[in-house]
Design an enzyme around this catalytic site. Structure first.
Site, PDB file in Angstrom:
ATOM      1  CB  CYS A  29      81.953  45.002  76.296  1.00  0.00           C
ATOM      2  SG  CYS A  29      83.436  45.948  76.707  1.00  0.00           S
ATOM      3  CG  PHE A  30      83.804  49.036  72.125  1.00  0.00           C
ATOM      4  CD1 PHE A  30      84.533  49.096  73.308  1.00  0.00           C
ATOM      5  CD2 PHE A  30      83.288  50.226  71.615  1.00  0.00           C
ATOM      6  CE1 PHE A  30      84.743  50.299  73.962  1.00  0.00           C
ATOM      7  CE2 PHE A  30      83.504  51.442  72.261  1.00  0.00           C
ATOM      8  CZ  PHE A  30      84.236  51.472  73.441  1.00  0.00           C
TER       9      PHE A  30
END
Length: 230
Positions: A29-30
């Site tokens: 997840c960024f």
């Protein structure tokens, strides 16, 4: 866009950063990845988006085969590409299959020098872990900026700090390109070295009361035994 008076720009943002380099990395997840690298000394700017797929102009809801990535601008005199990759491998689990394509571990190298460094760091990581990494290697082709609500996600969870920085940078592009904003996005999540945080706090463009809010968030994570790992 009308330029801001220089007196209102955070001291950190008034520093000239010549000869910056770019790194594009995917480690799940960024949101967390952007906060993590934003607190690294030598990283000047961060942004999140999508790369590695075959469709044009993906969005968070129409990712297709793209991967969530964080893109960094960094000063190689302060932190090298190899050091960033060492942090990259230390901060997520690259030996497991991702639960979704968008969370794939990947390195998008921008030139042959980055490719060579990445292959060496992967080799060293596999030797240390005694396991084959699932990290993909791709030549960088394109980066698609994610929607505004995904940028500096950790900071957006703390309205008092967010609103003060948005007053300085009401334009979203300027906000996202601010080195101070990138750093605060990490610090507000309790990420980063305490000594560096204390040294930099006065250069982030925040009033004293909001500095105390930021400090409280940073220390709360430390006191709670927080350990950031993607």
């Amino acid at each position: 866009m009308k330029p801001l008076p220089e007196t209102k720009i955070p001291a950190m943002d008034q520093v000239l950063y010549p000869n910056l380099q770019t790194a594009t990395l995917a480690m799940g997840c960024f949101w967390g990845a952007e906060a993590y690298f934003g607190a690294v000394g030598g990283v000047v700017r961060t942004r999140v988006g999508f790369a590695g797929g075959t469709t044009e102009n993906p969005t968070y809801r129409t990712l297709a085969d793209h991967i969530e990535v964080v893109q960094l601008e960094f000063n190689p005199k302060e932190v090298t590409y190899g050091q960033l990759l060492e942090r990259f491998f230390n901060q997520h689990t690259p030996t497991k299959e991702p639960r979704k394509r968008q969370y794939t571990s990947a390195i998008f190298f921008h030139n042959p020098e980055q490719e060579e460094v990445a292959r060496q760091v992967i080799k060293e990581a596999e030797g240390r872990l005694q396991e084959k990494l699932k990290t993909e290697m791709h030549s960088y082709k394109a980066f698609y900026l994610a929607e505004e609500r995904h940028q500096k996600w950790k900071l957006r969870r703390v309205p008092e700090v967010l609103q003060e920085l948005q007053k300085i940078y009401p334009d979203p592009e300027a906000f996202n390109n601010s080195p101070a904003v990138a750093r605060v996005n990490g610090y507000v999540a309790g990420i980063g070295e305490k000594e560096r945080f204390m040294e930099e706090m006065g250069s982030l463009g925040l009033s004293y009361p909001v500095q105390q809010v930021l400090l409280a968030h940073f220390l709360a994570q430390e006191l709670g035994g927080f350990s950031f790992k993607l």
